[in-house]
Design a protein around this motif. Structure first.
Motif, PDB file in Angstrom:
ATOM      1  N   GLN A 156       1.166  -1.144  -0.019  1.00  0.00           N
ATOM      2  CA  GLN A 156       0.184  -0.116   0.121  1.00  0.00           C
ATOM      3  C   GLN A 156       0.528   1.093  -0.548  1.00  0.00           C
ATOM      4  O   GLN A 156       1.629   1.529   0.829  1.00  0.00           O
ATOM      5  N   LEU A 157       0.447   1.741  -0.901  1.00  0.00           N
ATOM      6  CA  LEU A 157       1.631   3.162  -1.175  1.00  0.00           C
ATOM      7  C   LEU A 157       0.797   4.232  -0.648  1.00  0.00           C
ATOM      8  O   LEU A 157      -0.332   4.276  -1.615  1.00  0.00           O
ATOM      9  N   LEU A 158       1.201   5.178  -0.182  1.00  0.00           N
ATOM     10  CA  LEU A 158       0.888   5.986   0.657  1.00  0.00           C
ATOM     11  C   LEU A 158       1.193   7.402  -0.682  1.00  0.00           C
ATOM     12  O   LEU A 158       2.917   7.976  -0.177  1.00  0.00           O
ATOM     13  N   SER A 159       0.267   9.118  -0.199  1.00  0.00           N
ATOM     14  CA  SER A 159       0.996   9.472  -0.785  1.00  0.00           C
ATOM     15  C   SER A 159       0.820  11.030   0.620  1.00  0.00           C
ATOM     16  O   SER A 159       0.730  10.236   1.711  1.00  0.00           O
ATOM     17  N   VAL A 160       1.457  11.893   0.568  1.00  0.00           N
ATOM     18  CA  VAL A 160       2.463  12.882   1.259  1.00  0.00           C
ATOM     19  C   VAL A 160       0.164  13.287   1.647  1.00  0.00           C
ATOM     20  O   VAL A 160       0.482  13.426   3.344  1.00  0.00           O
ATOM     21  N   LYS A 161      -0.532  13.938   0.873  1.00  0.00           N
ATOM     22  CA  LYS A 161      -1.672  13.602   1.514  1.00  0.00           C
ATOM     23  C   LYS A 161      -2.211  13.294   2.108  1.00  0.00           C
ATOM     24  O   LYS A 161      -2.709  13.095   3.496  1.00  0.00           O
ATOM     25  N   ILE A 207       4.939   6.756   0.418  1.00  0.00           N
ATOM     26  CA  ILE A 207       5.479   6.586   1.609  1.00  0.00           C
ATOM     27  C   ILE A 207       4.512   5.111   1.594  1.00  0.00           C
ATOM     28  O   ILE A 207       3.348   5.276   1.822  1.00  0.00           O
ATOM     29  N   GLU A 208       5.526   3.914   1.667  1.00  0.00           N
ATOM     30  CA  GLU A 208       4.594   2.093   2.064  1.00  0.00           C
ATOM     31  C   GLU A 208       3.758   2.699   3.428  1.00  0.00           C
ATOM     32  O   GLU A 208       4.742   3.453   4.254  1.00  0.00           O
ATOM     33  N   GLN A 209       3.050   2.117   3.527  1.00  0.00           N
ATOM     34  CA  GLN A 209       2.043   2.114   4.079  1.00  0.00           C
ATOM     35  C   GLN A 209       2.725   1.706   6.064  1.00  0.00           C
ATOM     36  O   GLN A 209       2.611   1.796   6.896  1.00  0.00           O
ATOM     37  N   GLU A 210       3.587   0.552   5.706  1.00  0.00           N
ATOM     38  CA  GLU A 210       4.171  -0.208   6.722  1.00  0.00           C
ATOM     39  C   GLU A 210       5.197   0.333   6.694  1.00  0.00           C
ATOM     40  O   GLU A 210       5.725   0.612   8.617  1.00  0.00           O
ATOM     41  N   GLU A 211       6.239   1.101   6.367  1.00  0.00           N
ATOM     42  CA  GLU A 211       7.212   2.435   6.863  1.00  0.00           C
ATOM     43  C   GLU A 211       6.435   3.989   8.043  1.00  0.00           C
ATOM     44  O   GLU A 211       6.911   3.877   9.169  1.00  0.00           O
ATOM     45  N   LEU A 212       4.951   3.562   7.382  1.00  0.00           N
ATOM     46  CA  LEU A 212       4.744   5.079   8.593  1.00  0.00           C
ATOM     47  C   LEU A 212       4.484   4.455   9.548  1.00  0.00           C
ATOM     48  O   LEU A 212       4.093   4.523  10.382  1.00  0.00           O
ATOM     49  N   HIS A 213       4.182   3.107   9.772  1.00  0.00           N
ATOM     50  CA  HIS A 213       3.421   2.488  10.798  1.00  0.00           C
ATOM     51  C   HIS A 213       4.182   1.973  11.276  1.00  0.00           C
ATOM     52  O   HIS A 213       4.253   2.256  13.514  1.00  0.00           O
TER      53      HIS A 213
END
Length: 71
Positions: A7-12, A50-56
């Motif tokens: 899951q890739l996330l945007s900055v927003k 941003i990879e969702q896992e990285e944010l997590h």
């Protein structure tokens, strides 16, 4: 054969999830605290994701606890 699902996330998206400001989010990315990847885009300024896992991991404190961010 297994497929890789990421899951890739945007900055927003990151801003919406965390409540962080745009400047704070980019500061985390530019300082290397939050890993981001450029997309394969023809645009001059390539959007990043941003990879969702990285944010997590960042929110939870990273695997070794060294990257925990408090805002």
């Amino acid at each position: 054969m297994k497929t890789i699902e990421m899951q890739l996330l945007s900055v927003k998206d990151v801003m919406d999830i965390t409540g962080w400001s745009k400047a704070h989010t980019y500061n985390l990315i530019n300082s290397g605290v939050l890993n981001a990847v450029p997309t394969n885009s023809a645009k001059k300024l390539k959007p990043i994701r941003i990879e969702q896992e990285e944010l997590h991991k960042l929110i939870k404190g990273g695997q070794d606890g060294s990257k925990k961010i408090e805002d």
